[in-house]
Scaffold this motif. Structure first.
Motif, short mmCIF file in Angstrom:
data_model
loop_
_atom_site.label_atom_id
_atom_site.label_comp_id
_atom_site.label_asym_id
_atom_site.label_seq_id
_atom_site.Cartn_x
_atom_site.Cartn_y
_atom_site.Cartn_z
N GLN A 116 34.60 7.40 -17.47
CA GLN A 116 33.80 6.40 -16.76
C GLN A 116 34.56 5.73 -15.63
OE1 GLN A 116 32.04 4.88 -20.71
NE2 GLN A 116 31.50 3.32 -19.22
N GLN A 127 36.48 7.08 -13.55
CA GLN A 127 36.57 7.90 -12.35
C GLN A 127 35.47 7.52 -11.37
OE1 GLN A 127 37.11 12.37 -13.44
NE2 GLN A 127 35.68 11.43 -14.85
N SER A 128 35.71 7.82 -10.11
CA SER A 128 34.64 7.67 -9.13
C SER A 128 33.58 8.73 -9.38
CB SER A 128 35.21 7.82 -7.73
OG SER A 128 34.24 7.44 -6.79
N MET A 129 32.36 8.45 -8.92
CA MET A 129 31.25 9.39 -9.00
C MET A 129 30.85 9.72 -10.43
SD MET A 129 30.45 9.91 -5.83
CE MET A 129 29.41 11.36 -5.76
N PHE A 130 31.19 8.86 -11.38
CA PHE A 130 30.75 9.09 -12.76
C PHE A 130 29.49 8.26 -13.00
CE2 PHE A 130 30.73 8.63 -17.38
CZ PHE A 130 31.07 9.91 -17.78
N ASN A 131 28.38 8.94 -13.22
CA ASN A 131 27.13 8.23 -13.48
C ASN A 131 27.04 7.86 -14.96
OD1 ASN A 131 26.27 8.38 -10.84
ND2 ASN A 131 25.26 10.35 -11.15
N TYR A 132 26.56 6.66 -15.21
CA TYR A 132 26.59 6.17 -16.58
C TYR A 132 25.50 5.13 -16.80
CZ TYR A 132 28.14 3.97 -20.83
OH TYR A 132 28.17 3.48 -22.10
N PHE A 171 33.45 -2.89 -9.31
CA PHE A 171 34.27 -2.34 -10.39
C PHE A 171 34.96 -3.47 -11.17
CE2 PHE A 171 33.68 0.80 -7.07
CZ PHE A 171 33.06 1.80 -7.81
N TYR A 227 23.84 -1.55 -19.16
CA TYR A 227 24.69 -1.24 -18.01
C TYR A 227 24.30 0.10 -17.42
CZ TYR A 227 28.73 -0.21 -15.19
OH TYR A 227 29.53 0.09 -14.13
N SER A 228 24.29 0.18 -16.09
CA SER A 228 24.18 1.50 -15.47
C SER A 228 24.91 1.55 -14.14
CB SER A 228 22.70 1.88 -15.25
OG SER A 228 22.14 1.14 -14.21
N GLN A 229 25.52 2.69 -13.88
CA GLN A 229 26.10 2.94 -12.56
C GLN A 229 25.65 4.33 -12.14
OE1 GLN A 229 30.32 2.47 -13.59
NE2 GLN A 229 30.59 4.68 -13.59
N GLU A 230 25.16 4.41 -10.91
CA GLU A 230 24.59 5.67 -10.41
C GLU A 230 25.11 5.87 -9.00
OE1 GLU A 230 21.87 8.78 -11.38
OE2 GLU A 230 21.62 6.87 -12.40
N PHE A 231 25.84 6.96 -8.79
CA PHE A 231 26.39 7.23 -7.47
C PHE A 231 25.43 8.08 -6.65
CE2 PHE A 231 30.07 5.96 -9.84
CZ PHE A 231 30.92 5.39 -8.92
N LEU A 232 25.36 7.82 -5.36
CA LEU A 232 24.64 8.72 -4.47
C LEU A 232 25.50 9.94 -4.19
CD1 LEU A 232 23.00 6.45 -1.74
CD2 LEU A 232 22.10 7.17 -3.94
N THR A 279 32.46 6.09 -1.59
CA THR A 279 31.26 6.39 -2.38
C THR A 279 30.27 5.23 -2.31
OG1 THR A 279 32.30 5.46 -4.35
CG2 THR A 279 32.56 7.82 -4.00
#
Lengths: 447, 447
Positions: A172, A174-179, B164, B179-184, B280
């Motif tokens: 989690q 790391q960059s670009m880790f969707n969660y 972060f 919680y959620s994180q979503e990268f483009l 990112t």
């Protein structure tokens, strides 16, 4: 055959143990770590929901030759026993001969560890993994998170350490880790129906017992020793909630009123209620699941779902089936094994998460909805007449090994058809007329 | 007036600094921590997107009397300058006199820290906060994550430490934390248009310059020193992507072909391109934002959004406006201050996240869609005729301080109306006929 690798599996739960058997039988050295004591030596926790093993689970077990050992501790359930407030009715799960299987989580886990040890996997209990170095597959182990750590380097590490996985925790960051993690406002609590004095079951053991009450419900699944493991699902807060039941009298009155036929069979109701913890329910999604050829997440560690479709363990076991297929195809190219595994499984994990969440919504909001009940009645009627044309969603998920994404998509298509059917004039009265049957047949053609 | 408290603000970015001013002027002792060096003493990073300050940002600044100090470093932009492949066209942002304001992030951040220090807040730079004990508002500070830590206890801690956030990181490990994180799959890179020799701007400084190309785009915002900060948004992988541009020649050819009128004004294109990092873009949501009366998250630490609505900083500043309103209403009852703050802000943070993400989708997939362009044309035409009846969504978000949830809801209603309008027969040719106007007026009545 693959070149032998030194592999760590973090987590000695159901998925970790079965994975260890597959890896060991594929010729690898396998070390399984767990932060907890050996479950075979302790009393299980009192926060369990019994498992309902179905097709996907059996396929994974049989794929490595341990299905029959597990069948010995499984009890077939061919139907739901629906305990309404004033009556009891039964509903078959599938066609003749189709059953799901009740297994106690603790019993199965002990059996799986035995089987994995027999296969040659080594287990290390009470070893706390606090972190992992992804690029070198090195585990960091120690007594406390802030204390001294010891390093253990492997060729690869599998994170089978559940919804709150430490291995994923590192990924989690790391960059670009969707969660995402999303908790329900519903919790659950284990309760217990003991066996009769002669060891027999107090309720029909071949039924999945359910007391559906909308926002809250009780279920009971049989155990080999004549007892049942019960689970009460209920909101944390509000009118009928865990927060609202604060003393023995309130708990007993609540059960007397809402689950009256359960009262006689749960002798230690209030005691269990206040002793056992109230557990949370979470849907967790993430991506990617793997890191180069070094790290892979599996089971709840990469796709924790709510239990309302009975597919959590089955989906985790199916991960192993697919991983093994990729091992057979791609051999020593572990980076390819991992990337094809996650590519194949991720959409299916999302699909079963969605289906499980929808089942929660159905149970909590739609059970009292006349339209919904009418829809179910029409579907059942049509499916009985045309079993080849209308496989119920539940059967696709439970009694087949077709991908979950397919089940979800066909389920959506069926729902769209039923929406049109429900818009037919006077549908309440003509629901089993030929014109409804023809309408469905015609709409199915548009697929 | 509140009882004076000892408060730590973690993060000396824009939100942390402005919050420090508000807290200090409310009579509290304020310590601001940052893991980085003092931004006033270092070269800024080369990974910035210039800020577009709009109504909500100004309101928060003016609310504590620092708006005018910031206006000195802001350049009004009253229009978009749209650089099409073969032409340039301008599009006003709002009504006469309505502008957004270009401000360099580094310049503003330095100014905000100066202002906060003048107000009496104390700053502690290069202090790495690794963890926080939530129940006692104690920060744990040290050189390295695994090394010695020192404890600093406060009455309360604000986590203004960005997407972060370490403070949130601890809150995430509680049960029931969503919680959620979503990268483009889109990244961005900073580029630079220097000033002319005489210090003047090479492009119109009062325009937001944009080179829209569907999946990728370039923007440029003016700085006080005559330069522009440019940002290239582009997919990480694929045909036109960061991965596809691997040497000087490819970069120069790509710009020559796609952004030809930018080539003359970006002299160090290839150098900047390969020196500056590719960053990112993430959407991060969570809940709760606070812990009893001890901990509160604010700004990007609890709602990081993608930058395509220019509202990230504005939304963070508006958090402070709302927090301060709650401080005025609930005084020393900080638990209430915090719970009302998060209750008020959470739905609005979700709404601007959704709007920002939709703007990304619009830009990347719809700019070439004829239907979409026709819709925009009709909306513009109707809004010009009936400015009281149709406030464009962009204006609601940018030039008002009405809640984001309201903007989103009304925007959806407007979209539903336009969907019906676009279904009118021959709409391509009758789009500005009275029947279309009447149709919209009639649909608006149904609100």
């Amino acid at each position: 055959m693959q070149t032998s690798k030194k592999i760590a599996v973090v987590g000695s739960g159901l998925v970790g143990s079965l994975l260890a058997i597959y890896l060991k039988k594929s010729g690898h050295t396998v070390h399984v770590y767990d932060r907890s004591p050996d479950i075979r030596k302790i009393q299980f926790s009192g926060r369990s929901i019994n498992l309902a093993m179905s097709n996907r689970g059996w396929k994974a077990l049989d794929g490595v030759g341990v299905g029959d050992a597990v069948r010995e501790i499984a009890i077939p359930m061919d139907k739901r026993a629906i305990h309404l407030v004033d009556s009891l009715k039964f509903q078959n799960y599938g066609q003749e001969g189709e059953s799901i299987y009740s297994i106690s989580r603790g019993t199965l886990n002990r059996k799986m560890i035995d089987l994995a040890e027999s296969a040659g996997a080594e287990f290390f209990f009470e070893q706390k993994i606090w972190d992992v170095t992804l690029a070198s597959a090195t585990l960091h182990i120690g007594e406390t998170e802030r204390g001294e750590w010891e390093d253990r380097k492997y060729d690869m590490v599998f994170g089978a350490d559940g919804a709150f996985s430490r291995i994923r925790h590192r990924m989690q960051r790391q960059s670009m880790f969707n969660y995402s993690q999303e908790f329900l406002n519903i919790g659950y609590k284990e309760l217990h129906i003991p066996a009769n004095a002669d060891g027999s079951h107090k309720l029909d053991k071949n039924s999945f017992h359910i007391w559906p009450r909308g926002e809250y419900m009780l279920i009971a699944l049989s155990n080999l020793d004549g007892s049942f493991t019960c689970t009460l699902f209920m909101p944390f807060e509000g009118e009928n909630s865990f927060a609202s039941l604060t003393d023995r009298k309130e708990v007993e009155a609540f059960f007397e009123k809402n689950f009256s036929d359960s009262v006689d069979v749960i002798p230690n109701l209030a005691e269990d209620f206040f002793r056992n913890p109230t557990s949370t329910l979470v849907t967790m999604k993430c991506f990617p699941w793997t890191y180069t050829d070094k790290i892979a997440l599996i089971g709840d560690a990469c796709h924790a779902i709510v239990p309302f479709y009975g597919q959590g363990m089955n989906a985790g076991f199916e991960d192993i089936t697919v991983l093994y297929e990729m091992m057979l195809v791609y051999g020593d190219d572990w980076e390819k094994v991992f990337s094809e595994y996650e590519k194949s499984r991720k959409p299916n994990a999302d699909a079963i998460a969605e289906l499980s969440y929808r089942n929660f919504l159905e149970m909590s909001t739609k059970t009292a909805d006349d339209k919904f009940l009418l829809q179910k009645k029409i579907e059942k009627w049509f499916s009985d007449k045309h079993p080849d044309k209308w496989v119920p969603l539940y059967s696709r998920v439970t009694f087949s090994d077709r991908p979950y994404v397919e089940a979800l998509a066909i389920g959506d298509f069926q729902n769209a058809i039923m929406e049109e059917v429900l818009r037919m004039e006077n549908i309440e009265n003509i629901w089993n007329f030929p014109e409804v049957e023809n309408k469905i047949l015609e709409l199915l053609q548009s697929q």
